[in-house]
Write a protein that holds these residues in place. Structure first.
Motif, mmCIF file in Angstrom:
data_model
loop_
_atom_site.group_PDB
_atom_site.id
_atom_site.type_symbol
_atom_site.label_atom_id
_atom_site.label_comp_id
_atom_site.label_asym_id
_atom_site.label_seq_id
_atom_site.Cartn_x
_atom_site.Cartn_y
_atom_site.Cartn_z
ATOM 1 N N HIS A 42 0.592 -0.813 0.327
ATOM 2 C CA HIS A 42 0.527 -0.005 0.058
ATOM 3 C C HIS A 42 1.075 1.295 -0.234
ATOM 4 C CE1 HIS A 42 -3.827 -2.053 1.691
ATOM 5 N NE2 HIS A 42 -3.738 -2.462 0.241
ATOM 6 N N ALA A 43 1.828 1.309 -0.198
ATOM 7 C CA ALA A 43 3.132 2.435 0.978
ATOM 8 C C ALA A 43 3.267 3.032 -1.272
ATOM 9 C CB ALA A 43 4.508 1.514 0.969
ATOM 10 N N ALA A 44 3.639 1.455 -1.497
ATOM 11 C CA ALA A 44 3.886 1.837 -2.880
ATOM 12 C C ALA A 44 2.207 2.573 -3.540
ATOM 13 C CB ALA A 44 4.354 1.048 -3.945
ATOM 14 N N LEU A 45 0.703 2.552 -3.604
ATOM 15 C CA LEU A 45 0.385 2.569 -4.073
ATOM 16 C C LEU A 45 0.094 4.148 -4.022
ATOM 17 C CD1 LEU A 45 -2.099 -0.677 -3.732
ATOM 18 C CD2 LEU A 45 -0.985 -0.354 -5.545
ATOM 19 N N VAL A 46 0.588 4.734 -3.141
ATOM 20 C CA VAL A 46 0.327 5.415 -2.829
ATOM 21 C C VAL A 46 0.504 6.630 -4.125
ATOM 22 C CG1 VAL A 46 0.675 7.672 -1.334
ATOM 23 C CG2 VAL A 46 0.157 5.399 -0.260
ATOM 24 N N GLN A 47 1.904 6.001 -4.586
ATOM 25 C CA GLN A 47 2.677 6.757 -5.490
ATOM 26 C C GLN A 47 2.010 5.710 -6.864
ATOM 27 O OE1 GLN A 47 6.424 6.335 -2.201
ATOM 28 N NE2 GLN A 47 7.002 7.608 -4.497
ATOM 29 N N LYS A 48 1.208 5.786 -7.271
ATOM 30 C CA LYS A 48 0.783 4.655 -8.493
ATOM 31 C C LYS A 48 0.500 6.129 -9.266
ATOM 32 C CE LYS A 48 -1.543 0.982 -10.695
ATOM 33 N NZ LYS A 48 -2.124 -0.090 -10.293
ATOM 34 N N SER A 414 -10.972 1.841 -9.390
ATOM 35 C CA SER A 414 -10.052 0.172 -9.230
ATOM 36 C C SER A 414 -9.942 0.225 -7.581
ATOM 37 C CB SER A 414 -8.938 -1.020 -9.523
ATOM 38 O OG SER A 414 -7.772 0.273 -9.748
ATOM 39 N N HIS A 415 -9.694 -1.418 -6.820
ATOM 40 C CA HIS A 415 -9.084 -0.916 -5.860
ATOM 41 C C HIS A 415 -7.699 0.302 -5.306
ATOM 42 C CE1 HIS A 415 -8.460 -1.185 -1.217
ATOM 43 N NE2 HIS A 415 -6.846 -2.469 -1.425
ATOM 44 N N GLU A 416 -6.877 -0.050 -6.382
ATOM 45 C CA GLU A 416 -6.060 0.454 -6.815
ATOM 46 C C GLU A 416 -6.321 2.070 -6.810
ATOM 47 O OE1 GLU A 416 -2.377 -1.929 -8.398
ATOM 48 O OE2 GLU A 416 -3.029 -3.525 -8.296
ATOM 49 N N GLU A 417 -6.580 2.792 -7.577
ATOM 50 C CA GLU A 417 -6.986 3.993 -7.662
ATOM 51 C C GLU A 417 -7.651 4.208 -6.849
ATOM 52 O OE1 GLU A 417 -8.128 4.280 -12.334
ATOM 53 O OE2 GLU A 417 -9.821 2.923 -10.919
ATOM 54 N N HIS A 418 -8.204 3.639 -5.691
ATOM 55 C CA HIS A 418 -8.883 4.006 -4.381
ATOM 56 C C HIS A 418 -7.793 5.175 -4.158
ATOM 57 C CE1 HIS A 418 -12.112 1.451 -4.813
ATOM 58 N NE2 HIS A 418 -12.399 1.822 -5.895
ATOM 59 N N PHE A 419 -6.192 4.546 -3.829
ATOM 60 C CA PHE A 419 -5.273 5.084 -2.974
ATOM 61 C C PHE A 419 -4.806 6.285 -3.715
ATOM 62 C CE2 PHE A 419 -4.826 0.426 -1.494
ATOM 63 C CZ PHE A 419 -4.559 0.800 -0.822
ATOM 64 N N ALA A 420 -4.532 6.866 -4.658
ATOM 65 C CA ALA A 420 -4.622 7.967 -5.279
ATOM 66 C C ALA A 420 -6.601 8.754 -5.262
ATOM 67 C CB ALA A 420 -4.218 8.344 -6.855
ATOM 68 N N GLN A 421 -7.386 8.342 -4.681
ATOM 69 C CA GLN A 421 -8.219 8.999 -4.284
ATOM 70 C C GLN A 421 -8.149 9.606 -2.647
ATOM 71 O OE1 GLN A 421 -10.754 6.459 -6.713
ATOM 72 N NE2 GLN A 421 -12.294 8.028 -6.495
ATOM 73 N N VAL A 422 -7.990 8.894 -2.116
ATOM 74 C CA VAL A 422 -8.016 9.044 -1.063
ATOM 75 C C VAL A 422 -7.250 9.698 -0.409
ATOM 76 C CG1 VAL A 422 -6.919 6.736 0.370
ATOM 77 C CG2 VAL A 422 -8.257 8.137 1.696
ATOM 78 N N THR A 423 -5.570 9.561 -0.908
ATOM 79 C CA THR A 423 -4.899 10.320 0.001
ATOM 80 C C THR A 423 -4.886 12.069 -1.520
ATOM 81 O OG1 THR A 423 -2.952 8.579 -1.635
ATOM 82 C CG2 THR A 423 -2.532 10.896 -1.461
ATOM 83 N N GLY A 424 -5.369 12.377 -2.622
ATOM 84 C CA GLY A 424 -6.209 13.306 -2.898
ATOM 85 C C GLY A 424 -6.731 14.041 -1.792
#
Length: 463
Positions: A42-48, A414-424
């Protein structure tokens, strides 16, 4: 040097200075990330994804080893992909003193944490004490001792004027968003039922898998992921998401007081057996480490208490959340989610089974409190009311008397894309300097419930 040449030289120097300044402005943004001990993908997914307000240079502090290598490999994969590659510049410090080094150098203002949950609360506390903002993967804490520390850390964050936030990706799943939205249309949904322990008003069930693919490649789990003293049991791990969704959907924008609004009814836990072959396939290790030996049975299988169920009331409403971990999903499937919100006039149900091709789908059904014509008219009006917020929103009847809700495919992420949304969303909080007044007390309420449920379940003999 003649006058013309001198003028050209001065212009060139001025241009070079301006260009350098512009480049520095582009490279040095207001928000600089610090990644600490990235033991979870998940640490990397924040930076996808890249973020306009975030510096491309990320300072990483971690012990040397396969976990750090896996994180860096994912970042490199994102940087080198053909479609919209990222541009992260990872500056890495490796060493056993990584946390002290990070606190000494302070080469950023936002600490990103996703890794060993046993140590996470200490990393959070030290970072907040140093005046750094923290974006932490769930769970922030995995036991009652950690919860006590977390309460104090939120108080310290307020004192230091920094923001501590956990990564609740499931708020950005479109069917969950629609379930919440429709439940807030009283002319269609009515009031949320009170329910009972046997038939809760809200039920959320989640099935996960130890072996899976991330960004198209098999995920290698660290051995400590199977140690519930380090990763946390199922009751305090994935259930964090489910408890959060119950609060977020049922009482949106409302402060939840964990001492007054939550009553634990019951909690239970049980283990998943992981064979030696499965453990090797998941971790790459041929033998179970010594720290896991106490969890190995006579057959050599590892017993992982990754499963759990919590029954409780929230502001008088009965809710149930449960999580199950299997080793691997059947071919063509993946993690699944089931959810129901029972209202006075309508039930809102998310299913993710074979009929849905293992993709989450929202259905609505009448409770029978109204005749069919009145129910259909109320549903049509609710869909029209929400269509301005959700592109392509529509409903269609199914063969079993329900209605299937759908939106334009562009809203399905997707679940992976959600990391950018919550980080945003977190970046918006940072730029405004504050979070909604309900976020912190509701995070406290969430972790109060999960850690209290674990204490309760540990006193019950498991099946």
């Amino acid at each position: 040097m003649n006058r013309q040449t001198g003028l050209i030289t001065l212009v060139a120097i001025a241009c070079l200075s301006a260009c350098n300044t512009a480049r520095d402005d582009m490279q040095r943004k207001d928000i600089q990330l610090i990644t600490v001990a990235p033991g979870h993908f998940h640490a990397a997914l924040v930076q996808k994804s890249m973020y306009p307000e975030v510096d491309s240079v990320v300072n990483v502090y971690a012990p040397d080893g396969p976990e750090l290598n896996s994180y860096l490999a994912l970042i490199n994969q994102y940087n080198t992909r053909a479609d919209q590659p990222t541009r992260w510049d990872e500056v890495v410090y490796k060493g056993a003193d990584f946390l002290e080094k990070m606190l000494e150098e302070r080469k950023g203002n936002v600490v990103v944490l996703a890794g060993n949950n046993q140590h996470k609360i200490d990393y959070i506390t030290r970072s907040i004490d140093a005046g750094l903002n923290v974006l932490a993967d769930k769970p922030m804490v995995i036991n009652a001792e950690g919860f006590s520390k977390l309460e104090g850390t939120f108080a310290k964050a307020a004192e230091k004027d920094v923001l501590l936030y956990d990564i609740m990706t499931e708020r950005y799943e479109i069917n969950t968003m629609l379930q919440k939205a429709l439940s807030q249309v009283p002319d269609f949904f009515g009031k949320l039922e009170t329910g009972s322990a046997a038939n809760p008003a809200i039920t959320k069930e989640s099935v996960h898998h130890f072996f899976k693919e991330v960004s198209g490649k098999p995920l290698v789990r660290p051995a400590w992921f199977y140690d519930t003293q380090q990763q946390g049991e199922g009751l305090v791990d994935v259930t964090t998401h489910l408890v959060d969704l119950v609060q977020w959907e049922s009482f949106p924008d409302q402060i939840i007081n964990h001492k007054q609004d939550i009553q634990l009814v019951s909690a239970k836990r049980w283990a998943t057996a992981v064979s030696p072959a499965q453990f090797e396939r998941s971790t790459g290790l041929k033998a179970v480490p010594a720290f896991l030996s106490g969890s190995v049975d006579d057959n050599g299988d590892l017993a992982v208490f990754a499963n759990g169920e919590i029954n409780y009331t929230l502001k008088g409403i009965h809710a149930k959340v449960s999580v199950i971990w299997n080793f691997e999903a059947p071919q063509g499937t993946g993690d699944t989610h089931y959810s129901i919100m029972r209202g006075q006039y309508a039930n809102l149900i998310i299913r993710q089974g074979e009929e849905e091709q293992y993709k989450p789908v929202l259905y609505v059904e009448s409770t029978g409190a109204r005749d069919a014509q009145t129910f259909d008219a109320a549903l049509a009006k609710a869909i029209d009311q929400l269509s301005g917020s959700y592109k392509g929103l529509k409903f269609e009847p199914t063969t079993d008397g329900r209605y299937r809700i759908s939106v334009d495919p562009s809203l399905v992420t997707s679940h992976e894309e959600h990391f950018a949304q919550v980080t945003g969303k977190y970046l918006e909080f940072l730029q405004s300097g504050m979070m909604p007044d309900w976020e912190v007390p509701n995070m406290i309420a969430k972790y109060y419930l999960t850690t209290k449920a674990l204490e309760e379940a540990e006193t019950v003999v498991s099946p």
